[in-house]
Scaffold this active site. Structure first.
Site, PDB file in Angstrom:
ATOM      1  N   CYS A   2       0.853  -1.172   0.000  1.00 19.42           N
ATOM      2  CA  CYS A   2       0.000   0.000   0.000  1.00 19.42           C
ATOM      3  C   CYS A   2       0.900   1.238   0.000  1.00 19.42           C
ATOM      4  O   CYS A   2       1.959   1.243   0.625  1.00 19.42           O
ATOM      5  CB  CYS A   2      -0.941   0.110   1.188  1.00 19.42           C
ATOM      6  SG  CYS A   2      -2.095  -1.253   1.329  1.00 19.42           S
ATOM      7  N   ARG A  27       3.694  -0.281  -4.943  1.00 20.10           N
ATOM      8  CA  ARG A  27       3.444  -0.823  -3.611  1.00 20.10           C
ATOM      9  C   ARG A  27       2.123  -1.584  -3.521  1.00 20.10           C
ATOM     10  O   ARG A  27       1.819  -2.182  -2.489  1.00 20.10           O
ATOM     11  CB  ARG A  27       3.444   0.304  -2.571  1.00 20.10           C
ATOM     12  CG  ARG A  27       4.741   1.061  -2.497  1.00 20.10           C
ATOM     13  CD  ARG A  27       4.660   2.193  -1.503  1.00 20.10           C
ATOM     14  NE  ARG A  27       4.605   1.721  -0.141  1.00 20.10           N
ATOM     15  CZ  ARG A  27       5.658   1.510   0.625  1.00 20.10           C
ATOM     16  NH1 ARG A  27       6.854   1.745   0.164  1.00 20.10           N
ATOM     17  NH2 ARG A  27       5.519   1.069   1.861  1.00 20.10           N
ATOM     18  N   TRP A  74      -2.723  -2.693  -1.609  1.00 18.29           N
ATOM     19  CA  TRP A  74      -2.446  -4.119  -1.785  1.00 18.29           C
ATOM     20  C   TRP A  74      -3.280  -4.800  -0.711  1.00 18.29           C
ATOM     21  O   TRP A  74      -3.024  -4.641   0.482  1.00 18.29           O
ATOM     22  CB  TRP A  74      -0.962  -4.409  -1.591  1.00 18.29           C
ATOM     23  CG  TRP A  74      -0.608  -5.839  -1.900  1.00 18.29           C
ATOM     24  CD1 TRP A  74      -0.360  -6.375  -3.131  1.00 18.29           C
ATOM     25  CD2 TRP A  74      -0.474  -6.911  -0.961  1.00 18.29           C
ATOM     26  NE1 TRP A  74      -0.088  -7.725  -3.012  1.00 18.29           N
ATOM     27  CE2 TRP A  74      -0.145  -8.075  -1.701  1.00 18.29           C
ATOM     28  CE3 TRP A  74      -0.600  -7.019   0.420  1.00 18.29           C
ATOM     29  CZ2 TRP A  74       0.066  -9.322  -1.105  1.00 18.29           C
ATOM     30  CZ3 TRP A  74      -0.396  -8.260   1.016  1.00 18.29           C
ATOM     31  CH2 TRP A  74      -0.062  -9.393   0.261  1.00 18.29           C
ATOM     32  N   ASN A  98      -1.300   2.221   5.526  1.00 12.54           N
ATOM     33  CA  ASN A  98      -0.444   1.158   4.988  1.00 12.54           C
ATOM     34  C   ASN A  98      -0.009   0.309   6.167  1.00 12.54           C
ATOM     35  O   ASN A  98       0.551   0.834   7.131  1.00 12.54           O
ATOM     36  CB  ASN A  98       0.773   1.792   4.296  1.00 12.54           C
ATOM     37  CG  ASN A  98       1.906   0.803   4.100  1.00 12.54           C
ATOM     38  OD1 ASN A  98       1.661  -0.364   3.818  1.00 12.54           O
ATOM     39  ND2 ASN A  98       3.130   1.271   4.239  1.00 12.54           N
ATOM     40  N   GLY A  99      -0.271  -1.014   6.110  1.00 12.02           N
ATOM     41  CA  GLY A  99       0.130  -1.895   7.206  1.00 12.02           C
ATOM     42  C   GLY A  99      -1.024  -2.787   7.604  1.00 12.02           C
ATOM     43  O   GLY A  99      -1.985  -2.964   6.845  1.00 12.02           O
ATOM     44  N   GLU A 479      16.647 -18.086  -9.146  1.00 11.68           N
ATOM     45  CA  GLU A 479      16.250 -16.723  -9.511  1.00 11.68           C
ATOM     46  C   GLU A 479      15.542 -16.728 -10.876  1.00 11.68           C
ATOM     47  O   GLU A 479      14.512 -16.068 -11.050  1.00 11.68           O
ATOM     48  CB  GLU A 479      17.492 -15.813  -9.532  1.00 11.68           C
ATOM     49  CG  GLU A 479      17.375 -14.495 -10.292  1.00 11.68           C
ATOM     50  CD  GLU A 479      16.410 -13.499  -9.669  1.00 11.68           C
ATOM     51  OE1 GLU A 479      15.854 -13.780  -8.596  1.00 11.68           O
ATOM     52  OE2 GLU A 479      16.198 -12.440 -10.295  1.00 11.68           O
ATOM     53  N   LYS A 483      11.635 -15.578 -11.375  1.00 14.00           N
ATOM     54  CA  LYS A 483      11.282 -14.473 -12.273  1.00 14.00           C
ATOM     55  C   LYS A 483      10.238 -14.931 -13.289  1.00 14.00           C
ATOM     56  O   LYS A 483       9.291 -14.211 -13.588  1.00 14.00           O
ATOM     57  CB  LYS A 483      12.547 -13.954 -12.962  1.00 14.00           C
ATOM     58  CG  LYS A 483      12.583 -12.474 -13.116  1.00 14.00           C
ATOM     59  CD  LYS A 483      13.431 -11.745 -12.134  1.00 14.00           C
ATOM     60  CE  LYS A 483      12.965 -11.863 -10.714  1.00 14.00           C
ATOM     61  NZ  LYS A 483      13.803 -11.131  -9.795  1.00 14.00           N
ATOM     62  N   GLU A 486       6.877 -15.301 -11.531  1.00 13.73           N
ATOM     63  CA  GLU A 486       6.373 -14.020 -11.044  1.00 13.73           C
ATOM     64  C   GLU A 486       5.725 -13.183 -12.144  1.00 13.73           C
ATOM     65  O   GLU A 486       4.669 -12.599 -11.928  1.00 13.73           O
ATOM     66  CB  GLU A 486       7.575 -13.270 -10.447  1.00 13.73           C
ATOM     67  CG  GLU A 486       7.267 -11.968  -9.778  1.00 13.73           C
ATOM     68  CD  GLU A 486       8.528 -11.351  -9.158  1.00 13.73           C
ATOM     69  OE1 GLU A 486       9.651 -11.745  -9.512  1.00 13.73           O
ATOM     70  OE2 GLU A 486       8.366 -10.453  -8.312  1.00 13.73           O
ATOM     71  N   HIS A 502      17.319 -37.433  -8.419  1.00 12.66           N
ATOM     72  CA  HIS A 502      16.699 -37.930  -7.189  1.00 12.66           C
ATOM     73  C   HIS A 502      15.190 -37.695  -7.163  1.00 12.66           C
ATOM     74  O   HIS A 502      14.568 -37.753  -6.109  1.00 12.66           O
ATOM     75  CB  HIS A 502      17.366 -37.293  -5.971  1.00 12.66           C
ATOM     76  CG  HIS A 502      18.815 -37.634  -5.855  1.00 12.66           C
ATOM     77  ND1 HIS A 502      19.261 -38.899  -5.553  1.00 12.66           N
ATOM     78  CD2 HIS A 502      19.925 -36.890  -6.071  1.00 12.66           C
ATOM     79  CE1 HIS A 502      20.590 -38.918  -5.545  1.00 12.66           C
ATOM     80  NE2 HIS A 502      21.020 -37.697  -5.867  1.00 12.66           N
ATOM     81  N   LYS A 602       5.701  -4.507  -4.765  1.00 12.30           N
ATOM     82  CA  LYS A 602       7.160  -4.394  -4.718  1.00 12.30           C
ATOM     83  C   LYS A 602       7.688  -4.500  -3.290  1.00 12.30           C
ATOM     84  O   LYS A 602       8.733  -5.077  -3.041  1.00 12.30           O
ATOM     85  CB  LYS A 602       7.551  -3.045  -5.324  1.00 12.30           C
ATOM     86  CG  LYS A 602       9.035  -2.773  -5.356  1.00 12.30           C
ATOM     87  CD  LYS A 602       9.656  -3.406  -6.558  1.00 12.30           C
ATOM     88  CE  LYS A 602      11.140  -3.211  -6.637  1.00 12.30           C
ATOM     89  NZ  LYS A 602      11.762  -4.321  -7.385  1.00 12.30           N
TER      90      LYS A 602
HETATM   91  O1  M6R Z   1      12.811  -5.396  -1.016  1.00 15.92           O
HETATM   92  P1  M6R Z   1      13.360  -6.762  -0.802  1.00 15.92           P
HETATM   93  O2  M6R Z   1      14.617  -7.017  -1.562  1.00 15.92           O
HETATM   94  O3  M6R Z   1      13.515  -7.113   0.648  1.00 15.92           O
HETATM   95  O4  M6R Z   1      12.259  -7.740  -1.409  1.00 15.92           O
HETATM   96  C1  M6R Z   1      12.393  -9.136  -1.282  1.00 15.92           C
HETATM   97  C2  M6R Z   1      11.421  -9.846  -2.186  1.00 15.92           C
HETATM   98  O5  M6R Z   1      10.112  -9.488  -1.883  1.00 15.92           O
HETATM   99  C3  M6R Z   1      11.701  -9.540  -3.664  1.00 15.92           C
HETATM  100  O6  M6R Z   1      13.006  -9.883  -4.026  1.00 15.92           O
HETATM  101  C4  M6R Z   1      10.725 -10.315  -4.558  1.00 15.92           C
HETATM  102  O7  M6R Z   1      10.963 -11.696  -4.476  1.00 15.92           O
HETATM  103  C5  M6R Z   1      10.850  -9.796  -5.994  1.00 15.92           C
HETATM  104  N1  M6R Z   1       9.565  -9.408  -6.467  1.00 15.92           N
HETATM  105  C6  M6R Z   1      11.458 -10.807  -6.912  1.00 15.92           C
HETATM  106  O8  M6R Z   1      11.553 -10.336  -8.211  1.00 15.92           O
END
Ligand code: M6R
Length: 607
Positions: A2, A27, A74, A98-99, A479, A483, A486, A502, A602
């Protein structure tokens, strides 16, 4: 999650707040809303979905007024509907939050018992109703707000406006960030200074547990018990231009292209060109006394930390314990003052990672954080911060921040290894040269864009993808898979190449592409065998390698993508880039919302 924003002064507030929300949409983008004061009355406009929907509402029904607050959501409690969109309001007060208010049910029950009616399913509405209750008892806006804050449990950044109190915004923050912007006869607040830079460069970052009374002329800061405190004003280096796409299709594409620059900038900060040695900022403890590192982070930042573990153990011979931040504290690892907590985060606001800092602090460990946002909550709670110099990362999918985190971790490894007296100067020179070659090699990766697009056309048609890597490239496979999941919504799993036999090998058939990252080097032969095992079972191989590796790979792979050859030490940094590019190209082909993928935000400020 948020984003909140507010403006008070001489200009119309709604357009300013909308502009701020636009920069905070990373956010959360489930709904948005703005409230202003019009002739002393609270007026609000809200819309489910992205900010564009609110724009349509505002065009049809503009909001006047020079005092206003806004929110981009969010969803945590309650569906992302217009009814649940902030601001929440009574006739007397409107709030944005926010929170999470953890005790909202108990508070709501009490207010319902005395006849207050709730309209939404959110936890946040309790704040409006609570403040309203104290206003009805005759409290001033400031006292009503302070009394309400004292009853809230959880995490919150809040802004509120009051009917018949034009020119006044009250804000507060507790375990969620809030920045105040100082203009000329106008003041602003927002969850992130990024939202304020179109209006001012003069920013105060509020401390945890601060409340602010904002008028067009001044910001008065106080603690929740009303004690006035002074907070410094900083001049932010951020400019409005840092938040544009610069002609790229998406922020993610722009940020991918910033990899070489960001790696270079970070190295410039960390490597002394005269001595060709890593130079860390002054530390409040001796690295040579550190007997163990405890690493934690979330998402991509966690994968960066995983690579860091390989480096710290192999090169610095430092024992490393690592876990995702959301699980870290449940293991309650035994720590002592010789333990160094290493936290990695782009935003510096991730609630799970922040909670891990508290666990580390409680156990007397030193805390070193690798952060991109250095005015963040994690920065304030760390003993030392190593900055990643990635610049603002707007796309929800992390890209350049990830390679910048790896770059810092590589440098930190060399500094720790030297302080432990186990880094031969010749080896150090070799590692430093490998790092300094990286920006140029990273730039060359983009020559493979067409080849990566060709692989993307195949992957975009699939439902499942397997990623493989070995050694310090295994986290890079993780990673790549994260990605892809996501932003393209395709299921992907990453395995350590040797682990495939395995279990996951039974998944292999022609419908499951295998993406492997395999440059020529010490681990080549073993992983090459794993790929042959996959090939023998009908697996379709797409392999990221280098010229030497390709001599072998081209015999078995459906397609190989040939990258510059780099020292195995820095291979994880280079190989992260094409895997992120592949995910991006697949997402573009699938037509997903690349920068704001569904269900995500984010900055994850809830546990
Ligand atoms: O702001 P941060 O690096 O602490 O965020 C951690 C994760 O939320 C962040 O890396 C998330 O996995 C990304 N959206 C990945 O692309």
């Amino acid at each position: 999650m948020c984003g909140i924003c507010g403006a008070v002064g001489k200009q119309q507030a709604a357009p300013i707040v909308f502009e701020g929300l636009h920069r905070l949409e990373y956010r959360g983008y489930d709904s948005a809303g703005i409230a202003t004061l019009v002739d002393g009355r609270i007026e609000r406009r809200r819309a489910a979905g992205k900010l564009d929907n609110l724009h349509t509402v505002l065009e049809a029904s503009p909001l006047a007024g020079t005092t206003g607050i806004g929110h981009t959501r969010w969803a945590t409690h309650g569906a992302p509907t217009t009814c649940n969109a902030h601001p929440h309001s009574t006739n007397r007060v409107a709030i944005v939050h926010n929170g999470i208010i953890e005790n909202f049910e108990a508070l709501r029950q009490r207010l319902e018992n005395i006849g207050q009616n709730f309209e939404t399913d959110t936890d946040s509405e309790i704040i409006a109703l609570l403040v309203d209750y104290y206003l009805q008892q005759g409290a001033s806006p400031k006292d009503a707000a302070l009394q309400a804050f004292s009853r809230l449990e959880g995490a919150y950044a809040i802004a509120m406006i009051f009917a018949d109190h034009d020119g006044l915004i009250i804000g507060a923050c507790y375990n969620a960030p809030l920045a105040i912007g100082f203009g000329e006869q106008e003041m602003f607040l927002a969850s992130d200074s990024l939202a304020l830079v179109p209006f001012t460069q003069r920013i105060t970052y509020m401390n945890n547990g601060d409340c602010v009374v904002l008028t067009a002329q001044a910001a008065e800061f106080m603690t929740f018990d009303g004690k006035v405190v002074q907070r410094a004003v900083h001049h932010t280096k951020l400019t409005d231009s840092t938040t544009h796409k610069d002609g790229y299709r998406h922020y993610m594409e722009k940020e991918l292209h910033e990899h070489p620059l960001v790696i270079g900038q970070t190295l410039q900060r960390m490597i002394n060109p005269a001595t060709r040695q890593v130079t860390l900022p002054p530390l409040p403890f001796h690295l040579k006394h550190v007997s163990r590192a405890v690493m934690t982070a979330c998402g991509s930042a966690f994968y960066a930390a995983l690579v860091g573990r390989y480096w710290l153990e192999e090169i610095a011979r430092l024992p490393v314990d690592i876990d995702v931040a959301s699980e870290f504290r449940y293991r309650n690892p035994p720590l002592n003052p010789d333990s160094l907590g290493i936290l990695v985060s782009q935003s510096g606001e991730t609630a799970d990672t922040l909670a891990a800092i508290h666990t580390l602090r409680h156990n007397a460990a030193h805390i070193l954080s690798i952060l991109n946002v250095t005015h963040s909550s994690m920065a304030r709670e760390s003993d030392v911060v190593l900055e990643t110099l990635a610049g603002p990362e707007i796309s929800v999918a992390s890209t350049k921040a990830f390679t910048a985190q790896l770059t810092v971790l590589a440098c930190l490894t060399l500094a720790i290894a030297r302080s432990r007296g186990i880094l031969d100067p010749l080896n150090e020179e070799e590692f430093v040269s490998a790092l300094l070659n990286l920006p140029g090699c990273a730039a060359e990766v983009f020559k493979q864009t067409d080849a990566i697009r060709a692989v993307a056309t195949i992957i975009a048609e699939k439902r499942n993808v397997l990623y493989l890597g070995r050694g310090n490239l295994f986290p890079i496979a993780l990673e790549g898979a994260l990605k892809l999941k996501e932003i393209s919504y395709i299921h992907a799993e990453a395995y350590a190449a040797g682990e495939m036999k395995h279990g996951p090998i039974s998944l292999i058939d022609t419908s499951v592409p295998i993406v492997a990252t395999l440059p020529y080097g010490p681990l080549f032969d073993k992983t090459f065998s794993n790929l042959q095992e996959a090939k023998a079972r009908g697996g379709r191989l797409f392999v990221f390698t280098d010229a030497e590796g390709d001599k072998h790979i081209s015999k078995i792979a459906e397609q190989s993508i040939v990258l510059p050859h780099v020292h195995p030490f820095v291979a994880p940094i280079l190989h992260a880039i094409p895997l992120q590019m592949l995910a991006y190209e697949v997402a573009v082909l699938k037509g997903t919302d690349v920068d704001q993928p569904r269900n995500l935000a984010k900055c994850v400020t809830v546990e």
